[in-house]
Write an enzyme that holds these catalytic residues in place. Structure first.
Site, PDB file in Angstrom:
ATOM      1  N   CYS A 119      -6.354 -20.668  -2.550  1.00 14.52           N
ATOM      2  CA  CYS A 119      -5.215 -19.970  -3.118  1.00 14.52           C
ATOM      3  C   CYS A 119      -5.574 -18.585  -3.615  1.00 14.52           C
ATOM      4  O   CYS A 119      -6.732 -18.202  -3.681  1.00 14.52           O
ATOM      5  CB  CYS A 119      -4.654 -20.746  -4.316  1.00 14.52           C
ATOM      6  SG  CYS A 119      -4.220 -22.439  -3.971  1.00 14.52           S
ATOM      7  N   CYS A 165     -19.070 -17.929  -5.101  1.00 12.71           N
ATOM      8  CA  CYS A 165     -18.947 -18.391  -3.716  1.00 12.71           C
ATOM      9  C   CYS A 165     -19.393 -17.303  -2.742  1.00 12.71           C
ATOM     10  O   CYS A 165     -18.790 -16.227  -2.680  1.00 12.71           O
ATOM     11  CB  CYS A 165     -17.500 -18.783  -3.428  1.00 12.71           C
ATOM     12  SG  CYS A 165     -17.187 -19.224  -1.702  1.00 12.71           S
ATOM     13  N   SER A 175     -12.158 -10.018  10.262  1.00 11.11           N
ATOM     14  CA  SER A 175     -13.138 -10.030   9.179  1.00 11.11           C
ATOM     15  C   SER A 175     -14.535  -9.616   9.617  1.00 11.11           C
ATOM     16  O   SER A 175     -15.363  -9.253   8.780  1.00 11.11           O
ATOM     17  CB  SER A 175     -13.185 -11.419   8.533  1.00 11.11           C
ATOM     18  OG  SER A 175     -13.464 -12.412   9.498  1.00 11.11           O
ATOM     19  N   ASP A 223     -19.567 -12.293  14.797  1.00 10.91           N
ATOM     20  CA  ASP A 223     -18.593 -13.129  14.091  1.00 10.91           C
ATOM     21  C   ASP A 223     -19.155 -13.477  12.727  1.00 10.91           C
ATOM     22  O   ASP A 223     -20.369 -13.411  12.501  1.00 10.91           O
ATOM     23  CB  ASP A 223     -18.282 -14.395  14.883  1.00 10.91           C
ATOM     24  CG  ASP A 223     -16.933 -14.995  14.518  1.00 10.91           C
ATOM     25  OD1 ASP A 223     -16.222 -14.403  13.680  1.00 10.91           O
ATOM     26  OD2 ASP A 223     -16.589 -16.052  15.067  1.00 10.91           O
ATOM     27  N   ASP A 224     -18.255 -13.842  11.809  1.00  7.80           N
ATOM     28  CA  ASP A 224     -18.713 -14.111  10.443  1.00  7.80           C
ATOM     29  C   ASP A 224     -19.307 -15.496  10.282  1.00  7.80           C
ATOM     30  O   ASP A 224     -20.223 -15.697   9.480  1.00  7.80           O
ATOM     31  CB  ASP A 224     -17.584 -13.896   9.429  1.00  7.80           C
ATOM     32  CG  ASP A 224     -16.302 -14.567   9.843  1.00  7.80           C
ATOM     33  OD1 ASP A 224     -16.285 -15.805   9.902  1.00  7.80           O
ATOM     34  OD2 ASP A 224     -15.315 -13.860  10.110  1.00  7.80           O
ATOM     35  N   CYS A 250     -17.796 -27.982   1.841  1.00 10.85           N
ATOM     36  CA  CYS A 250     -17.500 -27.340   0.560  1.00 10.85           C
ATOM     37  C   CYS A 250     -16.607 -28.269  -0.250  1.00 10.85           C
ATOM     38  O   CYS A 250     -15.641 -28.821   0.268  1.00 10.85           O
ATOM     39  CB  CYS A 250     -16.781 -26.009   0.777  1.00 10.85           C
ATOM     40  SG  CYS A 250     -16.225 -25.248  -0.775  1.00 10.85           S
ATOM     41  N   CYS A 293     -23.197 -19.678  -5.034  1.00 10.26           N
ATOM     42  CA  CYS A 293     -23.032 -21.037  -4.523  1.00 10.26           C
ATOM     43  C   CYS A 293     -23.337 -21.010  -3.031  1.00 10.26           C
ATOM     44  O   CYS A 293     -22.635 -20.368  -2.252  1.00 10.26           O
ATOM     45  CB  CYS A 293     -21.617 -21.559  -4.759  1.00 10.26           C
ATOM     46  SG  CYS A 293     -21.392 -23.244  -4.114  1.00 10.26           S
ATOM     47  N   CYS A 319     -22.828 -25.190   0.857  1.00  8.04           N
ATOM     48  CA  CYS A 319     -22.496 -25.524   2.241  1.00  8.04           C
ATOM     49  C   CYS A 319     -23.612 -25.135   3.208  1.00  8.04           C
ATOM     50  O   CYS A 319     -23.636 -25.596   4.349  1.00  8.04           O
ATOM     51  CB  CYS A 319     -21.179 -24.867   2.648  1.00  8.04           C
ATOM     52  SG  CYS A 319     -21.196 -23.062   2.590  1.00  8.04           S
TER      53      CYS A 319
END
Length: 474
Positions: free
Chosen positions: A11, A250, A297, A359-360, A396, A447, A450
């Protein structure tokens, strides 16, 4: 991202307090949410306090679909909160849209939440046993009921927030509306971003600084991990809630989620992504004719790779922004068709050339091969894929709906196996060490759960049950 639907953020939130009681804040919240639309496109909502009651309007869809001038005019008041949503827990339906509100003996509160509460099921069961009724299936409503319960026992919201924070395990950035008072909360390790700004006598908080730019506010500082901010009568009161020597911002905000024109915890996102591209070249050089990003991105990282390598940058793929998300497609064939609709090649930039494709991240990898096939069909001679995020090996639990562990392509495969599955000539991931250096925040303050399984909070006692719940509710 190869198949952007593979990852969804929770969000975006906004809170605005104007000292001038004649100033309506709904339109400013609307514009701020517009700037945060990338953080959630399932639903949007605004709550304001009009001097007597908290007014709320929520709806499914984009911010521009949910609100019109008439609706904004109805949301009177000089203080309010707003929310845009993607679901990570709870289904995509109007009952799960935010802000949520809850009544107590003295009135009503409304909240908007960015994050994920790992122990929400246990807390919900406890509240239901006490007689609390829920209208949604989200963890955010659990927080709302916890706050109203604590406030009923002791009508002091700072105290209530501290008590609730002691019970929550997970990530949360919150804005809480209690009559004319606005409270802002960030979890003890600061997983989700939250920033503070001013515009004259108006004070604003938002998930990203781009929300300040659109309304002409000046970014003052970030809300620190474990802080509570109380805005009332034009004054701001900062309260230390849960001091913690650890930070866990994050890393994926910098890699993918945040807009490149945002500043997150003191780091310019665009600059971080340029750094990632430069570091990718140092770790994984390639002999090629052109550097091509997967839009949007990955564009800064591709520019960085091009600058570091001297290989020309080219726009080899054009993104159709009016195509729905591929995760709703039931079959692999339909998902591959959706990729073709979403990404179209510029043949003149690809034909007969050796391509460095930037790519990310790769999560499941389910749509990656389809995109590679598109590029090969356009005549690319070689494709060298470079990924700005290290291999994602674990799920995650803090508000990014990416996949369960068994769905993650890197959880059980090495780089060479992934290369063969995707069908590229070479594949290189950025290392965790280089990613940390590119962001400019030491590893103990990020963090990376992941990537390496080092999570900053306790995990659910039954991971399989938790992941099953998450999968069913998407």
């Amino acid at each position: 991202m190869l198949g952007e639907s593979e990852v969804r953020d929770k969000c975006g939130i906004v809170g605005i307090y104007s000292q001038d009681k004649k100033t309506g804040v709904a339109s400013q919240i609307y514009y701020a949410l517009y700037a945060l639309q990338h953080r959630g496109q399932e639903s949007a909502g605004i709550s304001t306090f009009n001097g007597n009651d908290i007014l709320t309007h929520r709806g499914m869809g984009l911010v521009c679909d949910v609100f019109n001038p008439e609706k904004l005019e109805e949301l009177k008041g000089n203080v309010g909160i707003g929310h845009v949503r993607y679901s990570t827990t709870g289904e995509s339906r109007i009952e799960n849209s935010q802000p949520f509100w809850s009544e107590f003996q003295g009135g009503k509160i409304a909240i908007a939440h960015n994050g994920d509460i790992i122990n929400s099921m246990e807390l919900r069961e406890e509240l239901e046993e006490e007689g609390h009724n829920f209208v949604s299936t989200t963890d955010s409503e659990v927080i709302c009921h916890l706050l109203s319960r604590e406030y009923d026992e002791k009508p002091n919201m700072i105290y209530s927030i501290k008590r609730v924070s002691e019970q929550l395990v997970g990530s949360y950035s919150l804005v809480v509306l209690l009559n004319q008072d606005l409270y802002v909360v960030r979890d003890p390790v600061g997983i989700k971003p939250l920033a503070f700004a001013r515009k004259g006598s108006t004070q604003i908080v938002a998930s990203e600084t781009v929300a300040f730019d659109v309304i002409g506010a000046e970014h003052v500082r970030d809300v620190q991990p474990g802080e509570i901010l109380h805005l009332n009568r034009g004054k701001s009161y900062w309260v230390a809630n849960a001091p913690n020597t650890r930070r866990a911002h994050c890393m994926f905000e910098y890699v993918y989620f945040a807009r490149p024109d945002s500043v997150i915890d003191g780091r310019n996102v665009y600059r971080v992504r340029l750094n990632i591209g430069e570091a990718l070249y140092r770790e994984h050089p390639a002999n090629a004719d052109v550097v091509v990003p997967v839009p949007d991105s990955s564009i800064p990282a591709a520019i960085g790779y091009s600058r570091a390598s001297g290989i020309p940058y080219g726009e080899g793929l054009i993104k159709n922004r009016y195509v729905g998300r591929t995760f709703i497609m039931p079959t692999q064939e339909e998902r591959e068709t959706a990729v073709k609709l979403k990404m179209n090649p510029i043949r003149s930039e690809l034909e007969g050339k050796r391509i460095v494709l930037i790519d990310d991240s790769i999560v499941r990898g389910t749509t990656s091969r389809a995109l590679i096939d598109i590029i090969r069909d356009a005549g690319a001679e070689e494709i060298h894929l470079r990924i700005g995020c290290p291999p994602i090996k674990s799920p995650c639990y803090y508000g990014i709906a990416m996949a369960t562990k068994k769905e993650l392509i890197a959880s059980t495969r090495n780089v060479e196996e992934i290369r063969r599955i995707i069908g590229v000539d070479s594949l290189g991931y950025l290392s965790i060490e280089s990613l940390v250096e590119c962001i400019g925040i030491k590893k103990g303050f990020l963090c990376t759960g992941c990537l390496d399984g080092d999570y900053p909070t306790p995990l659910p006692s039954d991971i399989s049950e938790y992941e099953a719940m998450r999968s069913c509710s998407r």
